[in-house]
Design an enzyme around this catalytic site. Structure first.
Site, PDB file in Angstrom:
ATOM      1  CB  THR A  10     -24.366 -96.904  23.973  1.00 28.39           C
ATOM      2  OG1 THR A  10     -24.972 -95.845  24.702  1.00 28.39           O
ATOM      3  CG2 THR A  10     -25.150 -98.185  24.206  1.00 28.39           C
ATOM      4  CE  LYS A  15     -28.625 -93.665  22.267  1.00 26.16           C
ATOM      5  NZ  LYS A  15     -27.412 -93.367  21.471  1.00 26.16           N
ATOM      6  CG  ASP A  72     -25.386 -90.332  17.040  1.00 22.34           C
ATOM      7  OD1 ASP A  72     -25.130 -90.308  18.253  1.00 22.34           O
ATOM      8  OD2 ASP A  72     -25.353 -89.307  16.333  1.00 22.34           O
ATOM      9  CG  PHE A 154     -34.252 -92.600  27.318  1.00 26.21           C
ATOM     10  CD1 PHE A 154     -34.757 -93.743  26.729  1.00 26.21           C
ATOM     11  CD2 PHE A 154     -33.248 -91.900  26.645  1.00 26.21           C
ATOM     12  CE1 PHE A 154     -34.286 -94.194  25.493  1.00 26.21           C
ATOM     13  CE2 PHE A 154     -32.770 -92.337  25.414  1.00 26.21           C
ATOM     14  CZ  PHE A 154     -33.292 -93.489  24.842  1.00 26.21           C
ATOM     15  CG  ASP A 157     -38.938 -91.458  25.108  1.00 29.99           C
ATOM     16  OD1 ASP A 157     -38.739 -91.112  23.926  1.00 29.99           O
ATOM     17  OD2 ASP A 157     -38.524 -92.525  25.582  1.00 29.99           O
TER      18      ASP A 157
HETATM   19  P1  ITT Z   1     -24.341 -92.795  23.310  1.00 23.68           P
HETATM   20  O1  ITT Z   1     -23.760 -91.852  22.332  1.00 23.68           O
HETATM   21  O2  ITT Z   1     -23.389 -93.266  24.347  1.00 23.68           O
HETATM   22  O3  ITT Z   1     -25.065 -93.948  22.678  1.00 23.68           O
HETATM   23  P2  ITT Z   1     -26.075 -90.539  23.986  1.00 23.68           P
HETATM   24  O4  ITT Z   1     -27.046 -90.302  25.103  1.00 23.68           O
HETATM   25  O5  ITT Z   1     -24.965 -89.551  23.783  1.00 23.68           O
HETATM   26  O6  ITT Z   1     -25.482 -92.028  24.170  1.00 23.68           O
HETATM   27  P3  ITT Z   1     -27.227 -89.925  21.369  1.00 23.68           P
HETATM   28  O7  ITT Z   1     -26.182 -88.914  21.094  1.00 23.68           O
HETATM   29  O8  ITT Z   1     -27.574 -90.902  20.307  1.00 23.68           O
HETATM   30  O9  ITT Z   1     -26.888 -90.770  22.675  1.00 23.68           O
HETATM   31  O10 ITT Z   1     -28.621 -89.318  21.813  1.00 23.68           O
HETATM   32  C1  ITT Z   1     -28.892 -88.010  21.810  1.00 23.68           C
HETATM   33  C2  ITT Z   1     -29.936 -87.664  22.833  1.00 23.68           C
HETATM   34  O11 ITT Z   1     -31.212 -87.804  22.230  1.00 23.68           O
HETATM   35  C3  ITT Z   1     -30.005 -88.514  24.096  1.00 23.68           C
HETATM   36  O12 ITT Z   1     -29.134 -88.069  25.078  1.00 23.68           O
HETATM   37  C4  ITT Z   1     -31.450 -88.332  24.513  1.00 23.68           C
HETATM   38  O13 ITT Z   1     -31.604 -87.118  25.197  1.00 23.68           O
HETATM   39  C5  ITT Z   1     -32.133 -88.236  23.178  1.00 23.68           C
HETATM   40  N1  ITT Z   1     -32.679 -89.525  22.749  1.00 23.68           N
HETATM   41  C6  ITT Z   1     -32.040 -90.521  22.087  1.00 23.68           C
HETATM   42  N2  ITT Z   1     -32.877 -91.546  21.880  1.00 23.68           N
HETATM   43  C7  ITT Z   1     -34.059 -91.177  22.416  1.00 23.68           C
HETATM   44  C8  ITT Z   1     -35.317 -91.799  22.530  1.00 23.68           C
HETATM   45  O14 ITT Z   1     -35.542 -93.011  22.058  1.00 23.68           O
HETATM   46  N3  ITT Z   1     -36.296 -91.133  23.134  1.00 23.68           N
HETATM   47  C9  ITT Z   1     -36.099 -89.896  23.634  1.00 23.68           C
HETATM   48  N4  ITT Z   1     -34.954 -89.238  23.577  1.00 23.68           N
HETATM   49  C10 ITT Z   1     -33.934 -89.882  22.976  1.00 23.68           C
END
Ligand code: ITT
Length: 200
Positions: A10, A15, A72, A154, A157
């Site tokens: 990532t 994260k 994810d 983030f 949240d």
């Molecule tokens: P990677 O794929 O590079 O890991 P990403 O930001 O694209 O990063 P995801 O597709 O897994 O990651 O995440 C989807 C979205 O969900 C992310 O951009 C955040 O807006 C939200 N998100 C993920 N984890 C979260 C958390 O713990 N708390 C709040 N929002 C979260």
């Protein structure tokens, strides 16, 4: 012996902070895709979280020869029939930001009353080492507030309330969030998998 290396598949700095905190104490050096400009973005085009997590981990493990861990995560809102789910990062469009996604979510839930604003974060973590793949999952239940609260965390949240704590994820420290969160739960399971992989 120098520690072995685990690649976090990532570039999401938020994260990376949470994953690093949760895997503290393992005898592993953590590096992330953010340190490798040559690693391409992996298109998240799979129909579900597990598919995307596996795709990210396997692609980076193949490209680098390292063991790779991918996360994810999706927010599933009951009043929106599970949306944004697998589309959580691009909910408000291709140039989405955390803030624009939260704004769209609050707009889409306008007029939905308190008892009907239930939601959950679901996190799937995939670990790929050669052709060997393991997945683990964590789920955290909550409620979507009508306005953001708190400055930590983030993504969604600030609007995700843990009813028992009466706090949003953005009102918790990284350690406190990991203790209860979808990602924290998945990472505690991932830790067991990693201990097993790196011992053998
Ligand atoms: P990677 O794929 O590079 O890991 P990403 O930001 O694209 O990063 P995801 O597709 O897994 O990651 O995440 C989807 C979205 O969900 C992310 O951009 C955040 O807006 C939200 N998100 C993920 N984890 C979260 C958390 O713990 N708390 C709040 N929002 C979260």
């Amino acid at each position: 012996m120098p520690p072995q290396t685990l690649l976090l598949a990532t570039r999401n700095a938020d994260k990376i902070v949470e994953i690093t905190e949760a895997l503290r104490g393992l005898d592993l050096e953590l590096v992330s895709a953010a340190s490798f400009a040559e690693i391409p973005e992996v298109e998240e085009d799979q129909p579900d979280l597990a598919g995307n997590a596996i795709k990210k981990a396997v692609t980076l493990a193949r490209l680098t020869g390292m063991t790779a861990l991918a996360d994810d995560t999706g927010l599933e809102v009951d009043a929106l029939n599970g949306a944004p789910g697998v589309f959580s990062s691009r909910y408000s469009g291709p140039n989405a930001t955390y803030a624009s996604n939260v704004q769209k979510l609050l707009r889409d839930l306008q007029g939905i009353e308190d008892g009907h604003r239930t939601a959950r974060f679901r996190c799937v973590i995939a670990i790929a080492r050669g052709e060997q793949i393991s997945t683990v999952e964590g789920v955290c239940e909550g409620v979507i507030l009508e306005a953001p609260r708190g400055c930590d965390g983030f993504g969604y949240d600030p609007v995700f309330l843990i009813p028992d704590l009466r706090k949003t994820f953005a009102e918790l420290s990284v350690a406190e969030k990991n203790f209860i969160s979808h990602r924290g739960q998945a990472l505690r399971k991932a830790r067991v998998v990693l201990e097993d992989i790196f011992q053998s």
